[in-house]
Design a protein around this motif. Structure first.
Motif, short mmCIF file in Angstrom:
data_model
loop_
_atom_site.label_atom_id
_atom_site.label_comp_id
_atom_site.label_asym_id
_atom_site.label_seq_id
_atom_site.Cartn_x
_atom_site.Cartn_y
_atom_site.Cartn_z
N GLU A 157 20.32 -26.12 85.04
CA GLU A 157 20.54 -24.94 84.22
C GLU A 157 20.05 -23.69 84.93
O GLU A 157 20.75 -22.66 84.98
N LEU A 158 18.87 -23.75 85.49
CA LEU A 158 18.32 -22.60 86.19
C LEU A 158 19.09 -22.29 87.46
O LEU A 158 19.42 -21.13 87.74
N SER A 191 22.28 -20.52 86.92
CA SER A 191 22.11 -19.11 86.56
C SER A 191 21.71 -18.26 87.77
O SER A 191 21.73 -17.03 87.69
N GLU A 221 8.88 -16.77 79.55
CA GLU A 221 9.57 -17.69 78.65
C GLU A 221 10.85 -18.17 79.34
O GLU A 221 11.43 -17.47 80.17
N ARG A 222 11.28 -19.38 79.00
CA ARG A 222 12.45 -19.96 79.67
C ARG A 222 13.68 -19.06 79.57
O ARG A 222 14.38 -18.84 80.55
N LYS A 223 13.94 -18.53 78.39
CA LYS A 223 15.13 -17.69 78.20
C LYS A 223 15.06 -16.45 79.08
O LYS A 223 16.07 -16.04 79.69
N GLU A 224 13.87 -15.85 79.17
CA GLU A 224 13.73 -14.66 80.00
C GLU A 224 13.97 -14.99 81.46
O GLU A 224 14.61 -14.22 82.19
N LEU A 232 15.87 -17.40 82.65
CA LEU A 232 17.30 -17.61 82.83
C LEU A 232 18.06 -16.29 82.86
O LEU A 232 19.05 -16.14 83.59
N ASP A 233 17.59 -15.32 82.08
CA ASP A 233 18.27 -14.02 82.01
C ASP A 233 18.14 -13.23 83.31
O ASP A 233 19.05 -12.47 83.67
N THR A 293 7.09 -24.52 86.70
CA THR A 293 8.47 -24.05 86.52
C THR A 293 9.44 -25.16 86.88
O THR A 293 9.40 -25.71 87.99
#
Length: 312
Positions: free
Chosen positions: A56-57, A60, A31-34, A36-37, A51
């Motif tokens: 943003e990526l 991070s 998932e996108r949030k994962e 980025l984390d 991907t």
């Protein structure tokens, strides 16, 4: 050094990097949030086409040194911003050239000879020989938009069918085209007027999006068949749909779409369209080459064996 792989590549590429001492984590379908984390933990990232490596990526990715795309092109990577961040961007441009050229020929033949419809109607118990009349390639003119690696391969293969080959590519000199037995044209408009078939092999940039659109299609022969195995959006999908529905051109073979995965696209409702789900690079041989070539470049950069240049 840690490498994150977010899309499936050939296992030989993974093994190559591990043998070179790199820690490789395969985390598919994140998932996108994962993503980025966790991206800040990695020195390198390997993707294919799904991907989106955007600002943003990249913001991070605090440790990132190199982003690799296991395939041709890098339109899902913000290369300019990555270079500003001193992140190397690499791909494997020669890995899928043969596969893409062969898929172009396959789609062209499928469109000309109504192969999908012939197969499906026969399986439905019908025998529709007269309704599924096709056309030949021999002694016809094919226009190639973009005479790079893949475009040259397509030209050579179609010449073997007895086709006249012309090309639009402002970056290839006329003399170089002549050596390939290809006639150079200076504008897309000229190409549209003289060709029985057109196949597109340009990269996707701000200058090539919509390269063939409503105005260009108005110039086409009524029996034109157009093939796009390059990138979605190079041929304007709405303009293409209208031209096909109105009978201003005869057919199309489409492997790439503006939105992928592609569902509900009106082009998929037309009998004179043959469509495939971005299969141009989907051969076993191409995937092996893409995985190994990308892995070799990633390892060489992370281990200091190659000087960082920005893109390659």
């Amino acid at each position: 050094m840690k490498v994150l792989v977010t899309e499936k590549i050939d296992g030989r590429g993974i093994e190559l990097m591990r043998k070179r001492g790199l820690q490789v984590d395969e985390k598919l379908n994140l998932e996108r949030k994962e993503l980025l984390d966790i991206i800040g933990n990695y020195d390198a990232l390997i993707v294919r086409s799904a991907t989106k490596v955007d600002r943003e990526l990249l913001d991070s990715a605090s440790k990132m040194k190199v982003v690799g795309r296991a395939g041709n092109g890098m339109d899902n990577i913000d290369v300019k911003y990555a270079v500003e961040r001193k992140i190397e961007c690499i791909n494997a441009p020669d890995s899928n050239s043969i596969a893409a050229a062969e898929h172009t020929i396959a789609l062209l033949l499928a469109v000309c000879r109504n192969l999908p419809k012939g197969d499906s109607t026969l399986r439905d118990g019908l025998w529709e020989r007269s309704r599924l009349m096709g056309v030949e390639l021999y002694d016809k003119t094919v226009g190639i938009v973009g005479l790079g690696r893949i475009g040259k391969m397509v030209a050579a293969r179609l010449q073997a069918f007895g086709m006249r080959t012309v090309a639009y590519d402002p970056f290839i000199p006329e003399l170089d085209m002549a050596r390939l037995n290809v006639k150079k044209v200076d504008t897309i408009d000229e190409l549209m007027k003289i060709c029985d078939f057109i196949t597109v092999h340009m990269p996707k940039t701000k200058d090539t999006i919509g390269l063939i659109g409503e105005e260009e299609l108005k110039l086409a022969k009524k029996d034109l068949r157009i093939i796009n195995c390059a990138r979605g959006g190079l041929v304007d999908e709405n303009a293409l749909y209208t031209a096909l529905v109105e009978g201003r051109i005869a057919g199309a073979g489409i492997d790439v779409f503006v939105e992928e995965p592609c569902t509900g696209n009106p082009l998929l409702t037309l009998d004179n369209v043959v469509a495939t789900p971005h299969l141009g690079a989907s051969t076993r041989e191409a995937q092996v080459k893409a995985g190994i070539m990308t892995a070799e470049k990633i390892a060489a950069i992370l281990l200091g064996e190659e000087e960082m240049t920005g893109t390659r």
